[in-house]
Structure formats: C-alpha cells, structure tokens
Design a protein around this motif. Structure first.
Motif, PDB file in Angstrom:
ATOM      1  N   MET A  27      23.873 -16.694   6.658  1.00  0.00           N
ATOM      2  CA  MET A  27      23.297 -15.407   6.212  1.00  0.00           C
ATOM      3  C   MET A  27      21.969 -15.658   5.521  1.00  0.00           C
ATOM      4  N   ALA A  28      20.933 -15.044   6.019  1.00  0.00           N
ATOM      5  CA  ALA A  28      19.604 -15.255   5.459  1.00  0.00           C
ATOM      6  C   ALA A  28      19.073 -13.943   4.902  1.00  0.00           C
ATOM      7  N   ARG A  29      18.303 -14.047   3.846  1.00  0.00           N
ATOM      8  CA  ARG A  29      17.732 -12.859   3.238  1.00  0.00           C
ATOM      9  C   ARG A  29      16.210 -12.984   3.258  1.00  0.00           C
ATOM     10  N   VAL A  30      15.572 -11.934   3.756  1.00  0.00           N
ATOM     11  CA  VAL A  30      14.116 -11.918   3.824  1.00  0.00           C
ATOM     12  C   VAL A  30      13.611 -10.756   2.971  1.00  0.00           C
ATOM     13  N   VAL A  31      12.554 -10.999   2.215  1.00  0.00           N
ATOM     14  CA  VAL A  31      11.978  -9.952   1.377  1.00  0.00           C
ATOM     15  C   VAL A  31      10.613  -9.562   1.925  1.00  0.00           C
ATOM     16  N   VAL A  32      10.403  -8.268   2.071  1.00  0.00           N
ATOM     17  CA  VAL A  32       9.103  -7.748   2.463  1.00  0.00           C
ATOM     18  C   VAL A  32       8.536  -6.979   1.275  1.00  0.00           C
ATOM     19  N   ASP A  33       7.386  -7.409   0.791  1.00  0.00           N
ATOM     20  CA  ASP A  33       6.712  -6.697  -0.293  1.00  0.00           C
ATOM     21  C   ASP A  33       5.590  -5.869   0.299  1.00  0.00           C
ATOM     22  N   VAL A  34       5.642  -4.562   0.064  1.00  0.00           N
ATOM     23  CA  VAL A  34       4.627  -3.661   0.599  1.00  0.00           C
ATOM     24  C   VAL A  34       3.833  -3.094  -0.573  1.00  0.00           C
ATOM     25  N   MET A  35       2.544  -3.358  -0.581  1.00  0.00           N
ATOM     26  CA  MET A  35       1.688  -2.840  -1.660  1.00  0.00           C
ATOM     27  C   MET A  35       0.524  -2.064  -1.047  1.00  0.00           C
ATOM     28  N   LEU A  36       0.048  -1.050  -1.770  1.00  0.00           N
ATOM     29  CA  LEU A  36      -1.158  -0.354  -1.336  1.00  0.00           C
ATOM     30  C   LEU A  36      -2.320  -1.349  -1.294  1.00  0.00           C
ATOM     31  N   LYS A  37      -3.213  -1.180  -0.332  1.00  0.00           N
ATOM     32  CA  LYS A  37      -4.397  -2.045  -0.299  1.00  0.00           C
ATOM     33  C   LYS A  37      -5.184  -1.859  -1.605  1.00  0.00           C
ATOM     34  N   PRO A  38      -5.880  -2.907  -2.036  1.00  0.00           N
ATOM     35  CA  PRO A  38      -6.565  -2.826  -3.338  1.00  0.00           C
ATOM     36  C   PRO A  38      -7.547  -1.651  -3.441  1.00  0.00           C
ATOM     37  N   GLU A  39      -8.132  -1.261  -2.322  1.00  0.00           N
ATOM     38  CA  GLU A  39      -9.141  -0.206  -2.392  1.00  0.00           C
ATOM     39  C   GLU A  39      -8.529   1.202  -2.372  1.00  0.00           C
ATOM     40  N   ILE A  40      -7.203   1.283  -2.221  1.00  0.00           N
ATOM     41  CA  ILE A  40      -6.542   2.583  -2.193  1.00  0.00           C
ATOM     42  C   ILE A  40      -6.074   2.953  -3.605  1.00  0.00           C
ATOM     43  N   SER A 100      -4.295  -3.179 -15.404  1.00  0.00           N
ATOM     44  CA  SER A 100      -3.978  -2.464 -14.172  1.00  0.00           C
ATOM     45  C   SER A 100      -2.492  -2.537 -13.859  1.00  0.00           C
ATOM     46  N   VAL A 101      -1.972  -1.461 -13.295  1.00  0.00           N
ATOM     47  CA  VAL A 101      -0.587  -1.435 -12.819  1.00  0.00           C
ATOM     48  C   VAL A 101      -0.610  -0.918 -11.385  1.00  0.00           C
ATOM     49  N   ARG A 102       0.024  -1.637 -10.480  1.00  0.00           N
ATOM     50  CA  ARG A 102       0.121  -1.196  -9.086  1.00  0.00           C
ATOM     51  C   ARG A 102       1.600  -1.160  -8.714  1.00  0.00           C
ATOM     52  N   ILE A 103       1.998  -0.089  -8.050  1.00  0.00           N
ATOM     53  CA  ILE A 103       3.409   0.054  -7.698  1.00  0.00           C
ATOM     54  C   ILE A 103       3.567   0.084  -6.185  1.00  0.00           C
ATOM     55  N   GLY A 104       4.424  -0.785  -5.692  1.00  0.00           N
ATOM     56  CA  GLY A 104       4.691  -0.839  -4.266  1.00  0.00           C
ATOM     57  C   GLY A 104       6.179  -0.875  -3.999  1.00  0.00           C
ATOM     58  N   ARG A 105       6.556  -1.315  -2.809  1.00  0.00           N
ATOM     59  CA  ARG A 105       7.969  -1.358  -2.438  1.00  0.00           C
ATOM     60  C   ARG A 105       8.398  -2.794  -2.157  1.00  0.00           C
ATOM     61  N   ARG A 106       9.642  -3.056  -2.492  1.00  0.00           N
ATOM     62  CA  ARG A 106      10.241  -4.355  -2.163  1.00  0.00           C
ATOM     63  C   ARG A 106      11.439  -4.073  -1.276  1.00  0.00           C
ATOM     64  N   ILE A 107      11.444  -4.634  -0.092  1.00  0.00           N
ATOM     65  CA  ILE A 107      12.524  -4.383   0.851  1.00  0.00           C
ATOM     66  C   ILE A 107      13.264  -5.701   1.115  1.00  0.00           C
ATOM     67  N   GLU A 108      14.566  -5.696   0.881  1.00  0.00           N
ATOM     68  CA  GLU A 108      15.378  -6.878   1.135  1.00  0.00           C
ATOM     69  C   GLU A 108      16.166  -6.673   2.421  1.00  0.00           C
ATOM     70  N   ILE A 109      15.963  -7.573   3.365  1.00  0.00           N
ATOM     71  CA  ILE A 109      16.648  -7.478   4.656  1.00  0.00           C
ATOM     72  C   ILE A 109      17.594  -8.662   4.782  1.00  0.00           C
ATOM     73  N   GLU A 110      18.852  -8.361   5.044  1.00  0.00           N
ATOM     74  CA  GLU A 110      19.833  -9.431   5.158  1.00  0.00           C
ATOM     75  C   GLU A 110      20.247  -9.580   6.617  1.00  0.00           C
TER      76      GLU A 110
END
Lengths: 88, 88
Positions: free
Chosen positions: A1-14, A36-46
């Motif tokens: 069982m493997a777990r992969v994390v995808v971090d999605v962040m807004l581009k710096p200029e957005i 500065s504070v930037r908020i994005g998404r963290r997706i864990e796929i198993e």
C-alpha cells in the motif's frame, strides 16, 4: 500500500484572498512577523499496490488542479502520517 | 526568512465527501487501484525572520484548523517550493 501526496497551491502571481484574510487576522493573535500566508489543498491518494507517479501526475493535472491558476507538486510518503496536532 | 507549512486534514474517522467524489471519478480516468482519497488544506506561512513553531501551533489551533474534526501537522521548509506541475 503506497500513499502519494499532491500539494496544490495557487501560482505565486495569483491573488489568494483566503490567505490574505488569515494574514490580516494574525495581528489580533499577537503575531506581527508574518509576511505572507498562502492557502492551498493537500490531497492524499492511497493505492492498493504500488504507486504510479506518472498516473498521479495525470490525475492531478486533469482532476485535482486547475493548471491555469494552480501549481502542484507530487511526492510519495513512506508510511502513515503523524497523527495530528503534533508540531513536529 | 523562514517558511512554515501547516497541513490540515480531516480526522480519519470523519467522512470526506470531497475526497470520495474524486475517488469515484478515478475509474473514468482508467485508474482502478486507488483505495482512498482524502482532501485537506496546505497553508504556507512566511515569516519575516525566524519561524516560531510554538506560535504557529497556536495559529493552527485557533485559526487554521477545527480541532474537533481536523488534525494538523507543522513542519518548517528550507527554501522556495518546487515551482509546480513537477512530479518530483
């Protein structure tokens, strides 16, 4: 069982109004040294078996991120994530 | 300048309909070996000077996460994040 994390962040200029709202709230908590504070998404796929990073890249590009305004990074994590609330 | 990342994820026992929706969409992309998808938030906080992890823990607890349903982990990152779309 493997777990992969995808971090999605807004581009710096957005602009990130959500992160901006958090940054603006910080002085009320007595924090004044945050630039500065930037908020994005963290997706864990198993995966049931081996993780296929090329496949994950395709999933991220088509399903998880909007490539026009967002960037993503992919990394495989070895084991269970640290439970939580734990600042390590 | 220090950058601290706070990862906020729903506790394992809390249902994640958003992640479930992604998991249900994966077979349409030809991916059938994914057992679970969980979607949380990744918050990047940039300090003007040294990062104060105790302070970040307080921010996460009061402002970024709902401790009733969410767990968070905190880690300092050394430098600029990898640009993006890059599966490394």
């Amino acid at each position: 069982m493997a777990r992969v994390v995808v971090d999605v962040m807004l581009k710096p200029e957005i602009l990130d109004p959500q992160g901006q709202a958090v940054a603006n709230a910080l002085p009320r908590l007595g924090v004044s040294d945050v630039s500065s504070v930037r908020i994005g998404r963290r997706i864990e796929i198993e995966f049931t078996g081996e993780a296929d990073l090329d496949r994950v890249r395709e999933i991220a590009d088509k399903l998880l991120a909007n490539p026009v305004i967002e960037d993503f990074t992919i990394h495989e994590v070895a084991d269970e994530p640290v439970p939580a609330g734990d600042p390590s």
